[in-house]
Design an enzyme around this catalytic site. Sequence first.
Site, PDB file in Angstrom:
ATOM      1  CD  GLU A 289      58.221  47.060  97.854  1.00 57.27           C
ATOM      2  OE1 GLU A 289      58.545  47.704  98.859  1.00 57.27           O
ATOM      3  OE2 GLU A 289      58.846  46.042  97.485  1.00 57.27           O
TER       4      GLU A 289
ATOM      5  CG  ASP B 230      57.295  43.718  92.682  1.00 59.16           C
ATOM      6  OD1 ASP B 230      56.432  43.960  93.540  1.00 59.16           O
ATOM      7  OD2 ASP B 230      58.342  44.385  92.548  1.00 59.16           O
TER       8      ASP B 230
HETATM    9 ZN    ZN Z   1      58.285  43.528 100.067  1.00 61.70          ZN
END
Ligand code: ZN
Length: 359
Positions: A132, A74
Site C-alpha cells: 500500500e 506493509d
Molecule cells: Zn497506511
Amino acid sequence: MTGSLDLTVDPIELTAALVDFPSVSGDEQGLADAVQEALGRQAPHLELVRSGNAVLARTHLGRAARVIFAGHLDTVPINDNLPHRRTGEGDELVLHGCGTVDMKSGDAVALHLAATLPTPAYDMTFVFYDCEEIEAARNGLGRIERELPDWLAGDLAIVGEPSNVVIEAGCQGTMRVEVRTEGARAHTARAWMGSNAIHAMGEVLRRLRDYQPRTVDIDGCTYREGLQAVRIGGGVAGNVVPDECLLTVNHRFAPDRDPQQAQAHLRQVFDGFEVTVRDCAAGALPGLSAPLAKQLIASTGGAPAAKLGWTDVSRFAALGLPAVNFGPGDPTLAHTQQENVPAEQITRCTRLFEAFLRG
Ligand SMILES: [Zn+2]
C-alpha cells in the site's frame, strides 16, 4: 522476528507482535505467511485465500449484509525504530515503532476480532494486503480488485488506517492544471516592441489571491476546498522580454464535484487563459447515509470527520461501497520515526468495532 502469531491475545500484545515482524513494502511474505497460518489455526470458521502477499478471509453466515475490513500489512522503510519499544504503564502505555500507527494496530484489532468473534451480526470479509505504501500500480488491493473481485463485494468497507478512533469518511479530489501565458520576445532596452508573458500572468495570480474556496458539508462531514499556485516559471535571460510563463495550480475539491465538474470550474476561474489539466484523482463521497454506515456511527458514538488525504477508501467508493477510515493512532505520526500508538486507543477501537459487529 519469525514464529507464529496468537490472535486471541490482547490486541495491544498482538500489535507488538505484528510490529516486530518487519514487513516493508515488497517484503511482506514472512508476515503474510504468519497471518495466514494463524487464521487457519485460530479462525477455522473463515474461508481463507492467499493472493501474492495478501491474505483474505471471510464468513459465510448468510447474513443480510456484509462488512469488509481492509488493512495493509506493509510499512514504510524501517528507520531505526524496530523492534517496538514501550513507555508508560497501564492506561498510559504507549507502543513505539515502525507500523504501530500505520497500520499494524488496526490490523491487530481486525485479526483479533476475526479469531474471537465467529458469529458477527454481519458477514465479514477481511483483506490483509501488501504494497500500500508504494506506487499505486503495485497496490495489493488493486490486484485483488482485478483478480478476485467477489472478495471486495459488500455493503460497507472499513479501512483500518489510523484515524484516532474516529470515523473518517470520503476524501477530496485533487487536480493539477497548468496555466500558460504567451508574449513576444524583445530586447528589454526596446521592451515596447515585445509583450511580457510574466506580466500577463499577473491577472491569473490576482484571481487566485481573491479566490474564495467553498466549504461543503456532506453527511455531516465538512470539506474545505483549496486553490493554490504551487509553481511558476518563465523568462529567457536577464535582458529579454519573456515570451512564455507557466503556472501550476493545485485544486483540492469536495467530493460533490466529479473531475469534469472541477475542471469546468477551473476553466471558468481562469477564463480567457490557456489551461491544461496535468493530473487528477477523483474524490470520494462519504456515503454515510447508507444504513450500515449509520449503524457504525451509532456504535462508535463519535461525530464523523472528513478525510483530508487520499486513501484506499476511495478505491471502495469507486466500487460503489460506502467506505470509511477507522483505526487506532494519530495519522500525522504515520511515516515518522517517532511513530507511536497509545494502547488505550487500541483497546477502545477493539471495543467499538466489536460492539458494531455484535449488532
Ligand atoms: Zn497506511
